[in-house]
Design a protein around this motif. Structure first.
Motif, PDB file in Angstrom:
ATOM      1  N   LEU A 407       4.367   0.221   8.598  1.00  0.00           N
ATOM      2  CA  LEU A 407       3.907  -0.556   7.439  1.00  0.00           C
ATOM      3  C   LEU A 407       4.656  -1.882   7.367  1.00  0.00           C
ATOM      4  O   LEU A 407       5.667  -2.085   8.041  1.00  0.00           O
ATOM      5  N   ASP A 408       4.161  -2.748   6.530  1.00  0.00           N
ATOM      6  CA  ASP A 408       4.731  -4.095   6.417  1.00  0.00           C
ATOM      7  C   ASP A 408       6.121  -4.030   5.803  1.00  0.00           C
ATOM      8  O   ASP A 408       6.298  -3.599   4.664  1.00  0.00           O
ATOM      9  N   GLU A 409       7.144  -4.498   6.546  1.00  0.00           N
ATOM     10  CA  GLU A 409       8.511  -4.355   6.051  1.00  0.00           C
ATOM     11  C   GLU A 409       8.867  -5.399   4.999  1.00  0.00           C
ATOM     12  O   GLU A 409       9.973  -5.374   4.454  1.00  0.00           O
ATOM     13  N   GLU A 410       7.945  -6.316   4.710  1.00  0.00           N
ATOM     14  CA  GLU A 410       8.277  -7.305   3.682  1.00  0.00           C
ATOM     15  C   GLU A 410       8.040  -6.763   2.278  1.00  0.00           C
ATOM     16  O   GLU A 410       8.498  -7.350   1.296  1.00  0.00           O
TER      17      GLU A 410
END
Lengths: 741, 741
Positions: A407-410
């Protein structure tokens, strides 16, 4: 006339050589033996490898360079390397008799390479000073030093395998070329007059040599289906020609190449291993001759336990007294206090069997806080951690972690969850350390424990640095983030160890790892030669511009590539402008041979370079590699399935059983410590000591190879001795092995 | 209770079944035996294969068709096929006991396929009549009939090999997929956030599933080096990732797949061959039980020579009396006039050894014109033609001819030279016919003589037609010219037979030819299924226009392909619009998997179809094929090198020696006639008869397989009998073979 200590020194050298399969016929004079010991010293070997690396990596600093150094600097370093190699060679010449030295083609080769390099350096230096263009051709010879100067037995053996397979390969290759030429002629006659055009609008299949080249490339599958599309568009029946061609040349001939390479590889390797075994026995017999004594009551000369102990202590100072006693009991199975030649010759193989000394020892916490550690909650924890569910639970956590990584780590939720996972992994390691004895947990053979701990700790450190940077300096370092990501993903590999089926495959792969390194060296040697030649031929013909707005970016800085598919596909960085990009390009060429760009910027004959590369790397080396992997897997399969044991393993099998039974009696398996080479442990607690054979591990590639072909070696061959020792002796049989308490 | 003739009929069936390795447990009632003989009649088998071909080739005429036929026509033909298959099945059901019939999954499979096809035809017909769109899904099942209805033992065995290898392949595949997923995750984290663009300007490596697919394709090498170029342009260090990926997944995992497939293939094939050998012995034992007689003076039941002759005459009516006497002398080595069970069981293998009857016979011209034929000039011609120089001279002529073929044939000198070459080739054949006995020259085993004569004669006829057309009608037929060219080029192949090294390789290739045909059937079955599914999924999505000025030509008639590399590279004819182009496309996909065009015109999930195809064809079937070629070559190598003889060949070896000596005595080798199955020759001239074993030829694929694994089959296994005949008997040893004059 020689003092006993010198006798022992000589015998030690023989035994040590036999153990490590060194094949140097050194002079047996005291001085030569001393020099020989120095020659085998690890520091000299490391130094040699270091200078070979330096010599090879000079290509990085020489024109065309990654980092250009002035000519005098690289010349000076090269001169230094030459001096070191010469010194090593002189040392070697002092060790062995002069006749043997000049008989060995290896030494002649080194001398020739060193001389040629020196000559080339002088010519190049003087011409360069006079500003005349010339070529540093001796750089091609550098990898030969890697092959010949070092004790790179594996590498030389691989080369010999290839050399021996060459005649066979050559005949199949001729037939393959004949088939290629006939098919090309047919293609010319069938398609040449039809005025077909290929996709770039050029005439299709009108030039014979062009057809030969295109059909050769079709064998590598690189230009499929492009090469047949114009013919297919003209008529579906022409595909019959191409399908027949692919069937015969791509599938059948390539399989035949593999068969031929595999067959020669097996045949010659078997012969080499047999010679190795003979040489080993010969050296052990010579060591015995040096040490033998004539005892009353014995018709044959024998060796006393004292001498034997002395030798073993010299050869392997790292093994424990108990271990040595165990080995002696294996040799002296009748408990006579002396052994004959037959039993002594086994020693080299015995020493190569890795014996793990097991010692039962309670957990340190149990010693410190016995009441707490043995309390009911503590015992519950121990049971929980040892339960199969614990492993499954953490495998599930890893899988969930995998999804989170994807998933998007941001997203702050995701990036914070990483701390949670790290905490969980730390908890797992701490719990395991609580339950298992720490030294046993971090024993040399617990690969996965080491792997886990290192990965988790590094990930923890990197993540802390990353967030410290982020919160203090307010920026994220791309490099550290990359490291964090790689560590996180590597953590996932852990899952495969939980599934037994996978573990078998993985273990085989790990076991053939060292041998794959040999092939790595082989590839480096071949790549280096092709890279040096390629740089001379193609340097700066194709340029890469980091800035994509550069006017010459669209055609790689070479007007000849305007509109060429090479430039259109953005292959500009695939060039021979320095040794690093050459190596990367050669890897790409190994996978798929595409070279039209380079033929366009130089000359059509440049294709010869690429075809030659394909023949050497793909047809010969990759096939030898595949043959090796196949053979290694067959050995693994047959061993895993039929419980076939090699003769060496069988000897100790009974002892292992004894240990296993003792283990069951003690019921202390979990609290067991695994010490390898533990010199500090007092030997008073002998009843707590147990031995286990790391039977599935092989110290050297030689051992794996020996095991691969041992089944095929005629047992009588063991008995033969190369030279003066023509006397044959029996192969000892260890039916009963006594356990000395 | 049964008449002797019926006994003989039953025994004949058993022996014949054993000889051809037929494995049908038929009822032994007289009626069932008669039906069974009818069932094995060649006419029925040919008919069956014909209808299977018709059934499979219906795909050419059904929508999407090459030649569209009305629905009622194809439906009617298919119905006819179904009736034929049902009749065959009913016939089979009458032959074997009902219990056995219903136990065999093969029969259940056929019934299911037939029923489902019928149901589908009814549904499709009625829906089509009501103009409702529906799919003829049962067409996928058609190849199953090829596998199950025929006695295609080889094909079913190949399928069983694959099925048995599947579990092993599956675990390696899981590990491979795990590695792929982990590498993809790493690629996503390392490259996804760098805002890279691929060559088409799309974001690079930002979508996980896209990365997985791209890396899977990298394993097939189809998108190398394109897939790594954006990363490489961004930084050279990223190539480490790709090189590691290629090393692990392309080289190591693909080798492991080959190892696993090869290993299972060998293991299960060996087991099958063992069962085959057991079944054969069981059938021979049953035949013996039917025919046995109790003779005085013999403790065991025996078989008289009269009965034996009767049986052999029934089973092989084509062999000569002398040949039969030879076989009897091998069986009855003690010359007792009767043989026991042990010797009788050998008969099946003995009949499978191809024995060539050699008969010395003078040249017919010698009979007609003895003075001329034996005159000095005639003898000189004979010596010249038999000289090695004659072969070399004609090889040189062929090479010169090759150069002439390569030159432009519109030059009148070149085109006229063709007549000269044809005349030379005709001269060669006539000279050979003058020197060698014609029947011996055109014997069944003289492959190259037949090849030469056919090629030269066809070339002569085609060239004459061509020049006749040219001079009379004034035009050149492209088709006839193509045939002329192909024949001319094929003539060149002749050269390889002159070089001994090549002949060995070529002979091995020819010998594994029949087995390659089995793999051909296997490939056809798999291709057929994928072609049918592919046509349903992708038909008319991509169109090819013969006329390149057509406005839709540039994007294959599908606006979605505008600017797509698929259209730009001119792949429009690679489509699923009919069964022929589907097959050609599937061949291309086998070589290199490129499918982006089809994913673009339908949906990304279409890639699943192509990945599945790659797994089934490349990972499984091609590897089995490679395994087979490897094994066949190893057998050839070991046989050629070590003169290892199979037990069957050994038996006749001594006889062959006897023939060879006789040959040397007579010194008539050149005037020898090779007759196979010569029934007309009177047997009075016995002393002129000689026997030669075509030891290097194997009649059936089974025999080759049996030879491949015979060395590994435990000799004691021959003794075991499957079912009721649990009694074991010895393996007969033929130490001394008597020659009956």
């Amino acid at each position: 006339p020689v003092s006993p200590s010198l006798d022992f020194a000589l015998a030690t050298v023989f035994v040590s050589d036999a153990q490590y399969n060194r094949n140097i016929h050194f002079d047996s004079s005291p001085q030569a033996v001393r020099l020989y010991l120095l020659y085998n010293h690890w520091a000299f070997k490391v130094l040699l490898y270091f200078f070979i690396m330096v010599n090879l990596s000079l290509a990085i600093f020489e024109e065309p360079a990654v980092f250009l150094l002035p000519l005098w600097a690289t010349m000076l370093v090269e001169l230094l390397c030459l001096i070191v190699f010469t010194a090593r060679l002189v040392h070697y010449a002092k060790v062995i008799p002069p006749v043997k030295f000049w008989k060995d083609p290896k030494n002649i080769c080194i001398i020739a390479v060193l001389t040629l390099t020196l000559v080339d350096m002088i010519i190049y230096g003087s011409l360069e000073a006079a500003k005349i263009y010339c070529v540093r051709w001796s750089r091609v010879l550098r990898p030969l030093l890697l092959v010949n100067v070092t004790e790179g037995r594996q590498l030389r053996r691989a080369f010999r395998s290839i050399r021996n397979a060459l005649p066979q390969i050559f005949y199949v290759f001729l037939l393959f070329m004949f088939s290629l030429l006939v098919f090309s002629l047919m293609a010319l006659k069938l398609l040449g007059k039809r005025n077909l055009k290929n996709i770039e609008g050029y005439p299709y299949f009108t030039d014979y040599l062009e057809i030969v080249f295109q059909l050769y490339v079709l064998v590598t599958t690189a230009n499929s289906p492009d090469v047949m599309m114009p013919a297919y568009n003209a008529g579906s029946l022409f595909t019959i020609f191409f399908i027949l061609y692919i069937l015969i040349n791509t599938y059948i001939f390539m399989s035949v190449f593999l068969a031929v390479v595999y067959n020669s590889y097996k045949k010659y390797l078997k012969e080499e291993i047999r010679q190795l075994v003979r040489a080993k026995r010969y050296k052990m017999a010579r060591a015995f001759d040096v040490l033998q004594e004539q005892k009353e009551g014995c018709s044959q000369p024998v060796l006393t336990q004292a001498s034997w102990n002395h030798i073993v202590r010299q050869v392997r100072p790292d093994i424990t007294d108990a271990h040595r006693d165990l080995l002696w009991s294996v040799c002296d199975d009748k408990n006579q206090g002396v052994i004959g030649k037959v039993a002594f010759v086994q020693l080299a193989d015995l020493l190569n069997i890795e014996v793990i000394t097991l010692k039962s020892r309670p957990h340190p916490l149990q010693n410190l806080f016995p009441t707490i550690y043995l309390s009911a909650p503590s015992r519950l924890i121990c049971r929980l951690v040892q339960h199969r569910g614990f492993v499954i639970a953490f495998d599930l956590i890893i899988l969930v972690n995998a999804v989170f990584i994807g998933l998007d780590e941001e997203n702050p939720l995701i990036s914070n969850s990483e701390w949670g996972f790290l905490a969980l992994y730390m908890l797992e390691i701490l719990l395991k350390l609580y339950v298992f004895e720490p030294r046993s947990f971090f024993s040399r053979h617990s690969f996965w424990n080491w792997f886990d701990t290192l990965i988790v700790l590094s990930a923890l450190i990197a993540t802390i640095i990353n967030s410290a940077l982020k919160s203090s300096a307010g920026y994220t370092s791309r490099q550290i983030l990359d490291i964090v990501f790689v560590l996180r993903v590597l953590r996932l590999i852990r899952v495969v160890d939980s599934i037994k089926r996978f573990r078998i495959i993985i273990n085989t792969l790990i076991r053939i790892g060292p041998a794959i390194l040999t092939f790595g060296q082989l590839i480096v040697v071949v790549y280096y030669v092709f890279a040096i030649v390629g740089m001379e031929l193609f340097k700066n013909k194709v340029k890469f511009f980091d800035n994509s707005t550069h006017p010459e970016h669209a055609y790689c800085g070479n007007p000849l590539l305007k509109g060429h598919s090479f430039a259109q596909l953005g292959y500009c960085k695939n060039n021979f402008n320095n040794v690093v990009s050459s190596f990367i390009l050669l890897v790409e060429l190994t996978v798929v041979n595409q070279c039209d760009g380079f033929a366009s910027v130089t000359h059509v004959s440049a294709r010869i370079f690429f075809v030659l590369f394909h023949i050497v790397v793909v047809i010969v080396i990759i096939n030898i590699f595949v043959a090796f992997v196949l053979e290694a897997f067959f050995v693994e399969y047959s061993v895993d399935k039929s419980q076939l044991q090699t003769s060496l393993e069988k000897k100790i099998e009974e002892l292992e059983l004894a240990v296993a039974q003792e283990k069951v009696d003690d019921n202390l398996v979990n609290a067991m410590e695994t010490i390898v080479n533990d010199l500090t442990t007092g030997q008073a607690t002998k009843p707590n000591l147990m031995f286990k054979i790391a039977s599935k591990r092989y110290r050297t590639v030689d051992a794996l190879l020996q095991r691969m072909f041992e089944a095929d070696i005629d047992p009588e061959d063991f008995a033969e001795i190369d030279e003066s020792q023509a006397r044959s002796f029996e192969n000892p049989v260890f039916d009963t092995v006594l356990w000395r308490g």
